[in-house]
Every structure is written in structure tokens, then in C-alpha cells.
Scaffold this motif. Structure first.
Motif, PDB file in Angstrom:
ATOM      1  N   ALA A  41       0.813  -1.220   0.000  1.00  0.00           N
ATOM      2  CA  ALA A  41       0.000   0.000   0.000  1.00  0.00           C
ATOM      3  C   ALA A  41       0.844   1.266   0.000  1.00  0.00           C
ATOM      4  O   ALA A  41       0.306   2.364  -0.113  1.00  0.00           O
ATOM      5  CB  ALA A  41      -0.949  -0.004   1.198  1.00  0.00           C
TER       6      ALA A  41
ATOM      7  N   GLU B  22       1.546   1.234  -4.082  1.00  0.00           N
ATOM      8  CA  GLU B  22       0.431   0.966  -4.979  1.00  0.00           C
ATOM      9  C   GLU B  22      -0.853   1.326  -4.226  1.00  0.00           C
ATOM     10  O   GLU B  22      -0.936   1.091  -3.017  1.00  0.00           O
ATOM     11  CB  GLU B  22       0.432  -0.549  -5.276  1.00  0.00           C
ATOM     12  CG  GLU B  22      -0.290  -0.967  -6.515  1.00  0.00           C
ATOM     13  CD  GLU B  22      -0.216  -2.499  -6.717  1.00  0.00           C
ATOM     14  OE1 GLU B  22      -0.923  -2.987  -7.583  1.00  0.00           O
ATOM     15  OE2 GLU B  22       0.531  -3.187  -5.989  1.00  0.00           O
ATOM     16  N   ASP B  23      -1.856   1.872  -4.922  1.00  0.00           N
ATOM     17  CA  ASP B  23      -3.136   2.171  -4.274  1.00  0.00           C
ATOM     18  C   ASP B  23      -3.915   0.866  -4.117  1.00  0.00           C
ATOM     19  O   ASP B  23      -4.311   0.262  -5.123  1.00  0.00           O
ATOM     20  CB  ASP B  23      -3.918   3.171  -5.127  1.00  0.00           C
ATOM     21  CG  ASP B  23      -5.322   3.404  -4.582  1.00  0.00           C
ATOM     22  OD1 ASP B  23      -5.588   3.014  -3.421  1.00  0.00           O
ATOM     23  OD2 ASP B  23      -6.145   3.970  -5.322  1.00  0.00           O
TER      24      ASP B  23
ATOM     25  N   GLN C 200      -9.550   2.499   3.022  1.00  0.00           N
ATOM     26  CA  GLN C 200      -9.115   1.744   1.844  1.00  0.00           C
ATOM     27  C   GLN C 200      -9.884   0.429   1.742  1.00  0.00           C
ATOM     28  O   GLN C 200     -10.307   0.015   0.656  1.00  0.00           O
ATOM     29  CB  GLN C 200      -7.608   1.458   1.926  1.00  0.00           C
ATOM     30  CG  GLN C 200      -6.759   2.703   1.764  1.00  0.00           C
ATOM     31  CD  GLN C 200      -5.313   2.463   2.132  1.00  0.00           C
ATOM     32  OE1 GLN C 200      -4.969   1.458   2.756  1.00  0.00           O
ATOM     33  NE2 GLN C 200      -4.459   3.398   1.744  1.00  0.00           N
TER      34      GLN C 200
ATOM     35  N   SER D  44     -12.372  -0.913  -1.238  1.00  0.00           N
ATOM     36  CA  SER D  44     -11.965  -2.070  -2.051  1.00  0.00           C
ATOM     37  C   SER D  44     -13.087  -3.097  -2.220  1.00  0.00           C
ATOM     38  O   SER D  44     -12.930  -4.060  -2.958  1.00  0.00           O
ATOM     39  CB  SER D  44     -10.744  -2.743  -1.418  1.00  0.00           C
ATOM     40  OG  SER D  44     -11.128  -3.434  -0.245  1.00  0.00           O
TER      41      SER D  44
END
Ligand code: ZN
Ligand code: ZN
Length: 336
Positions: A215, A218-219, A245, A249
Motif C-alpha cells: 500500500a 500501490e493504491d 481503503q 476495495s
């Protein structure tokens, strides 16, 4: 006996000689072999949460040891038994929660290492009905992390209703996360592990996580959504951003299972999205005695592995720093 004691919320733990406690009726006196160090112990020692423990306090809710003596009303046959002293130190046994399999929600519960003294000492007393037997084939070093990190993530997988072929995102690999990955796989899920430490992502790979996401580079929302989104996201991290997050997701019908408790954490939930996508947000707190017995049974059968390193009781304050600095791959366990 030697004990590590919280005397005030702004000072390190104090190593002290204190009297060995006497087992009251219905209690066991346990000679501790090991006690795991959970992030909750650090919150307890610093008074981070709205309900603060009363001091002085001996923390620790992953204590494992041998029953040395029993109080009135406890069969002598329990002497010599290896038991675990989990967060759920006792509950009333009679309320609607207790009788319906939700003893972890009992409003009269006592919590080991928080409202009552725990396992950061050579001995502890425990309610005989809530100390969970550790079966043959599970060593004290393995049993300790299973007693909180194990049962907590096992329960999170259960309440998240992980089914075969579900996509499960585990936010935070560490003491809890390394076990969450394994339980999600046992339930049949495809697991994506998210962390910011390369060492923890390597551990996730070793434990057969299907994918890992760093994380930091990278998102995780974009990465997980690019693969269709998660059916279940389990958040074990102590950073509030991980909860946002994880929520982002999820795919339609997704379940967010909150386990970590960041100090003062608040999670904003966009209502439109939650309704349209049919999102569930679930809080999950530890597990019952039966859950812990199942966790031990799975481990004794070779279905899980525990990653842990040992420390001495005298090293407790340094060990807290190691946990806070994220230098620990999984669990630290005090060995007596
Ligand atoms: Zn814990
Ligand atoms: Zn109750």
C-alpha cells in the motif's frame, strides 16, 4: 513473583516483585509458560481507549501455562492442565448474549490484562470456566498467539461469512494478519494481503496468500478493484486510513469486518454507496471459548502455522517499542 505492571499511563511498565495471587472460589492459579504481546496491551498501558483500565494493572491476554492450584469448587483434576487465559476472562453466563453464543458481547464480562490482571507475570489467577484447555500438539509458544491473534481473526472470518471462492482482502499482515490469511484460505477464500512492509508481504506470500499489495507503492483500492473487488475485507491495521481503503476495495454485497481499533478512529461511510452497493460493516471482537477450542484443534491438526519470536519479561518495554516501530514480522511472545 516477577510482574510487569502499569502504574500510570505515561510511564513505561515497571518490573516489580508482587505477591502470588490466591485462587478464589471457581478460580485457577496458573504458572505461566508464555504470554504473547498484543497491540491491545500497548493501548491498555497508555490508556488510549475511552474505557480505561484501573491501575495498577498487569497486562497480557495471551497467557498460557499450567494449572498449579485450584480454588474452592474447581475439580482437583484440573491441576497440571495446560490452559490459555484469553481476553474474555469471564462473563455472566446468564444474559441473552451469553446463552446465545455471544458471550464476547456480555455486558458483565471481565477482560484479562485490562479489567483484571493478566499474563505479564509468572503467575495469574483465572476463572476456571473461561480458561480454555490447550490440547496436546499445541506448544505454549504457538498457543499464546492463537489465544488472541488466532481466535480474533478466526472469528472475523466467520462473521465476515467467508465462503469458498470469495475474494478476501486482509489489511495488515502481522500478529493477527498472518493468521487471518490462513483462516480465510481454510474457509476457501482467495486472499489478497495488504501491508506497507516488504517483510510482512513476504510472510504473506510464504503463507500462500494469492496476491499481495504494498500500500506504500500501490493504491490498494485501485489494485483490488482492478481484480473485481473484495467480497470481504478484514481490517487488522491500527491506521484509520486502512479502514477507508478496505471499504473502498469492496465489491457489491461486500462485507467490511473491523477488528483493529485505532485510538480515536472514525470511519466516514458514504451512505449512497453503502445502500446502492449493499455494503455491510461489521465489528468483530475476539471469539468465544468454543472458537478458541476450534482454533487450537485446527492448529493441532497441522492446518495453521504460527510465526513468533520470544522475549524475556524484563524486555517488555523494548518489545513494545519494536511493535510500535513495526519491526516485528508477526508476534512477540514473553517466555518465562
Ligand atoms: Zn489481543
Ligand atoms: Zn452475560
Amino acid at each position: 513473583m516477577k510482574a510487569a505492571v502499569v502504574t500510570d499511563f505515561s510511564s513505561p511498565l515497571e518490573l516489580r516483585e508482587v505477591p502470588i495471587p490466591e485462587p478464589a472460589p471457581r478460580q485457577l492459579l496458573v504458572r505461566l509458560e508464555t504470554c504473547g504481546i498484543c497491540h491491545t496491551d500497548i493501548h491498555a498501558a497508555r490508556g488510549d481507549w475511552p474505557v480505561k483500565p484501573s491501575l495498577p494493572l498487569i497486562p497480557g491476554h495471551e497467557g498460557v501455562g499450567i494449572v498449579e492450584r485450584v480454588g474452592v469448587g474447581v475439580p482437583e483434576s484440573r491441576i497440571g492442565q495446560r490452559v490459555a487465559l484469553p481476553w474474555l476472562g469471564s462473563a455472566c453466563g446468564e444474559c441473552g448474549f451469553c446463552v446465545s453464543g455471544w458471550e464476547t458481547l456480555c455486558e458483565s464480562q471481565q477482560n484479562t490484562g485490562y479489567s483484571i490482571d493478566g499474563g505479564y507475570a509468572e503467575f495469574a489467577v483465572a476463572d476456571a470456566h473461561y480458561a480454555v484447555p490447550v490440547p496436546e500438539g499445541v506448544s505454549p509458544l504457538e498457543a499464546s498467539p492463537l489465544t488472541c491473534a488466532g481466535v480474533t481473526t478466526y472469528k472475523a472470518v466467520k462473521v465476515g461469512n467467508v465462503r469458498p471462492a470469495d475474494r478476501v482482502a486482509v489489511f495488515g499482515v502481522g500478529g493477527l494478519g498472518h493468521l487471518a490469511i490462513q483462516y480465510a484460505r481454510i474457509a476457501g477464500g482467495f486472499v489478497t494481503a495488504v501491508d506497507i512492509e516488504p517483510a510482512k508481504l513476504n510472510l504473506a506470500r510464504e503463507l500462500d496468500a494469492d496476491e499481495v499489495v504494498n500500500a506504500k507503492s500501490e493504491d490498494p483500492v485501485a489494485a483490488i478493484q482492478a481484480r473485481g473487488g473484495a467480497d470481504v475485507a478484514i481490517v487488522l491495521a491500527a491506521a484509520p486510513s486502512a479502514f477507508e481503503q478496505a471499504l473502498g476495495s469492496l465489491r457489491r454485497g461486500g462485507r467490511l469486518v473491523c477488528v483493529g481499533i485505532p485510538a480515536g478512529g472514525v470511519l466516514p461511510i458514504p451512505i449512497f454507496e453503502a445502500v446502492i452497493k449493499g455494503i455491510s460493516v461489521i465489528g468483530s471482537i475476539v471469539g468465544t471459548r468454543k472458537d478458541l477450542a476450534e482454533v487450537f484443534a485446527l492448529h493441532a491438526a497441522g492446518r495453521t502455522t504460527v510465526t513468533a519470536e520470544t522475549r524475556k519479561l524484563e524486555e517488555i518495554n523494548d518489545a513494545f517499542e519494536e511493535v510500535l516501530a513495526n519491526r516485528v514480522p508477526a508476534r512477540l511472545v514473553i517466555e518465562y
